[in-house]
Design a protein around this motif. Structure first.
Motif, PDB file in Angstrom:
ATOM      1  N   PHE A 148     -23.337 -13.170  30.865  1.00 44.33           N
ATOM      2  CA  PHE A 148     -21.965 -13.416  30.563  1.00 44.33           C
ATOM      3  C   PHE A 148     -20.968 -13.329  31.489  1.00 44.33           C
ATOM      4  CE2 PHE A 148     -24.638 -11.378  27.163  1.00 44.33           C
ATOM      5  CZ  PHE A 148     -23.947 -11.812  26.029  1.00 44.33           C
ATOM      6  N   VAL A 149     -19.716 -13.723  31.352  1.00 42.55           N
ATOM      7  CA  VAL A 149     -18.642 -13.537  32.438  1.00 42.55           C
ATOM      8  C   VAL A 149     -17.425 -13.008  31.890  1.00 42.55           C
ATOM      9  CG1 VAL A 149     -19.195 -15.521  33.896  1.00 42.55           C
ATOM     10  CG2 VAL A 149     -17.706 -16.033  31.765  1.00 42.55           C
ATOM     11  N   CYS A 150     -16.652 -12.184  32.469  1.00 42.25           N
ATOM     12  CA  CYS A 150     -15.360 -11.760  31.901  1.00 42.25           C
ATOM     13  C   CYS A 150     -14.365 -12.505  32.071  1.00 42.25           C
ATOM     14  CB  CYS A 150     -15.229 -10.380  32.608  1.00 42.25           C
ATOM     15  SG  CYS A 150     -13.580  -9.458  31.805  1.00 42.25           S
ATOM     16  N   LEU A 151     -13.387 -13.108  30.994  1.00 39.12           N
ATOM     17  CA  LEU A 151     -12.353 -13.739  30.960  1.00 39.12           C
ATOM     18  C   LEU A 151     -10.911 -13.172  31.395  1.00 39.12           C
ATOM     19  CD1 LEU A 151     -13.273 -15.999  27.900  1.00 39.12           C
ATOM     20  CD2 LEU A 151     -13.954 -16.500  30.446  1.00 39.12           C
ATOM     21  N   GLY A 152     -10.982 -12.136  31.150  1.00 38.91           N
ATOM     22  CA  GLY A 152      -9.767 -11.145  31.285  1.00 38.91           C
ATOM     23  C   GLY A 152      -9.290 -10.820  30.231  1.00 38.91           C
ATOM     24  N   GLU A 188     -20.618 -21.159  26.657  1.00 37.95           N
ATOM     25  CA  GLU A 188     -21.118 -21.282  25.544  1.00 37.95           C
ATOM     26  C   GLU A 188     -20.495 -20.908  24.294  1.00 37.95           C
ATOM     27  OE1 GLU A 188     -24.469 -20.455  28.612  1.00 37.95           O
ATOM     28  OE2 GLU A 188     -22.509 -19.900  28.055  1.00 37.95           O
ATOM     29  N   LEU A 189     -19.792 -19.807  24.339  1.00 38.25           N
ATOM     30  CA  LEU A 189     -18.979 -19.489  23.057  1.00 38.25           C
ATOM     31  C   LEU A 189     -17.594 -20.329  22.860  1.00 38.25           C
ATOM     32  CD1 LEU A 189     -19.155 -15.581  23.872  1.00 38.25           C
ATOM     33  CD2 LEU A 189     -20.077 -16.888  21.843  1.00 38.25           C
ATOM     34  N   LEU A 207     -15.842 -13.555  21.912  1.00 38.69           N
ATOM     35  CA  LEU A 207     -16.222 -12.096  22.058  1.00 38.69           C
ATOM     36  C   LEU A 207     -15.191 -11.352  22.637  1.00 38.69           C
ATOM     37  CD1 LEU A 207     -19.120 -10.655  21.727  1.00 38.69           C
ATOM     38  CD2 LEU A 207     -19.654 -11.339  23.919  1.00 38.69           C
ATOM     39  N   ARG A 208     -15.049 -10.252  21.987  1.00 39.50           N
ATOM     40  CA  ARG A 208     -13.981  -9.214  22.496  1.00 39.50           C
ATOM     41  C   ARG A 208     -14.501  -7.972  22.560  1.00 39.50           C
ATOM     42  NH1 ARG A 208      -9.511  -9.089  18.680  1.00 39.50           N
ATOM     43  NH2 ARG A 208     -10.547  -7.434  17.632  1.00 39.50           N
ATOM     44  N   LYS A 212     -28.822 -15.750  20.251  1.00 42.02           N
ATOM     45  CA  LYS A 212     -29.592 -16.687  19.798  1.00 42.02           C
ATOM     46  C   LYS A 212     -28.845 -17.767  19.071  1.00 42.02           C
ATOM     47  CE  LYS A 212     -32.911 -13.286  17.730  1.00 42.02           C
ATOM     48  NZ  LYS A 212     -33.532 -12.771  16.621  1.00 42.02           N
ATOM     49  N   GLU A 213     -27.729 -17.840  18.575  1.00 41.73           N
ATOM     50  CA  GLU A 213     -26.912 -18.647  17.949  1.00 41.73           C
ATOM     51  C   GLU A 213     -26.206 -19.540  19.112  1.00 41.73           C
ATOM     52  OE1 GLU A 213     -23.275 -19.450  14.679  1.00 41.73           O
ATOM     53  OE2 GLU A 213     -24.580 -17.582  14.478  1.00 41.73           O
ATOM     54  N   TYR A 214     -25.737 -18.989  20.256  1.00 41.96           N
ATOM     55  CA  TYR A 214     -24.910 -19.780  20.910  1.00 41.96           C
ATOM     56  C   TYR A 214     -25.864 -19.798  22.213  1.00 41.96           C
ATOM     57  CZ  TYR A 214     -20.958 -18.661  17.700  1.00 41.96           C
ATOM     58  OH  TYR A 214     -20.317 -18.649  16.733  1.00 41.96           O
ATOM     59  N   GLY A 215     -26.794 -19.571  22.298  1.00 42.08           N
ATOM     60  CA  GLY A 215     -27.879 -19.921  23.572  1.00 42.08           C
ATOM     61  C   GLY A 215     -27.452 -19.467  24.874  1.00 42.08           C
TER      62      GLY A 215
END
Length: 262
Positions: A183-187, A102-103, A110-111, A174-177
């Protein structure tokens, strides 16, 4: 990039059940919270509410970003600026997305950034990026985060669903639904940032360590980016240091899996 959790007993820092997170061939301590002791989370919530209760629209970050071709150019510039050095930060940057991207599909990032062996930690959301001619403009919203809570979020990203005090995560949901799938961690990657005060400017000289190579860059945040660009370009040319305009963020480079051509 995959993240591997390695159990390791005998260490503790604020929270129980220490483990190690491995990425970029470095081991990072991770701590998940005690099951029946919410006091640490409550203190973090209270602190964050006090410091950010008046935060409305996130500010726009405007930076000059100049890329250096190699380690020798980086070292030469570091030597030239050494009389103006004020501090060096060792940063660990770890990124998150929604389970359905979504992001990233909306060009938002998101960091969680950890500083200097977890001396402190910052949660940030960056959105609406524009980079052109070496000048980056991006909406940025930041909040302090207890480092042990940050590490717990790396281990269990969906803990972010429970951080109701965070205006950043409220906006993300709210904004990105981002919904029940969470959430998932991308590394992430590591960054060594040398900070200088030079001619009234705060210069940040970065060596960014990816799995696939190292990137060298100088950044300077300013409300007058064109003036700063002229000043920095003149300084680099005068001292025979090659450079180019950065065309992508560190996160974009990380996600691409390769260094951009110089």
């Amino acid at each position: 990039m995959s993240l591997r959790l390695i159990p390791n007993s005998g260490h503790s820092f604020h929270l129980r059940r220490p483990t190690f997170l491995r990425f970029n061939n470095h081991r990072l301590r991770v701590f998940s919270p005690p099951k029946h002791n919410p006091s640490l989370s409550l203190r973090a919530e209270s602190s964050a509410r006090e410091r950010f209760s008046n935060l409305n629209e996130p500010p726009m970050e405007v930076e000059v970003k100049l890329r250096l071709p190699d380690s020798s150019s980086h070292q030469k510039l570091s030597d030239l600026l050494s009389p103006h050095h004020i501090k060096t930060h060792n940063q660990q940057n770890i990124f998150f997305d929604g389970a359905n991207a979504e992001l990233s599909s909306s060009l938002a990032v998101l960091r969680i950034r950890f500083y200097d062996d977890d001396s402190h930690c910052i949660l940030s959301l960056k959105a609406k990026p524009v980079i052109s001619g070496g000048i980056s403009r991006i909406e940025e919203h930041e909040e302090p985060l207890e480092p042990s809570i940050g590490r717990a979020c790396v281990e269990e990203p969906n803990r972010m669903q429970l951080m109701e005090w965070s205006k950043i995560l409220e906006r993300v949901k709210k904004e990105y639904g981002i919904g029940r799938e969470g959430f998932v961690c991308l590394g992430g990657f590591r960054n060594v940032r040398r900070v200088y005060e030079w001619k009234g400017l705060k210069l940040e000289l970065d060596e960014t360590i990816f799995d696939f190579g190292r990137n060298y860059e100088m950044e300077c945040e300013s409300e007058e980016p064109e003036r700063v660009m002229d000043l920095l370009e003149g300084f680099l040319k005068e001292n025979g240091i090659d450079y180019s305009y950065s065309e992508a963020s560190k996160f974009a480079i990380f996600r691409s899996g390769k260094l951009p051509t110089f």
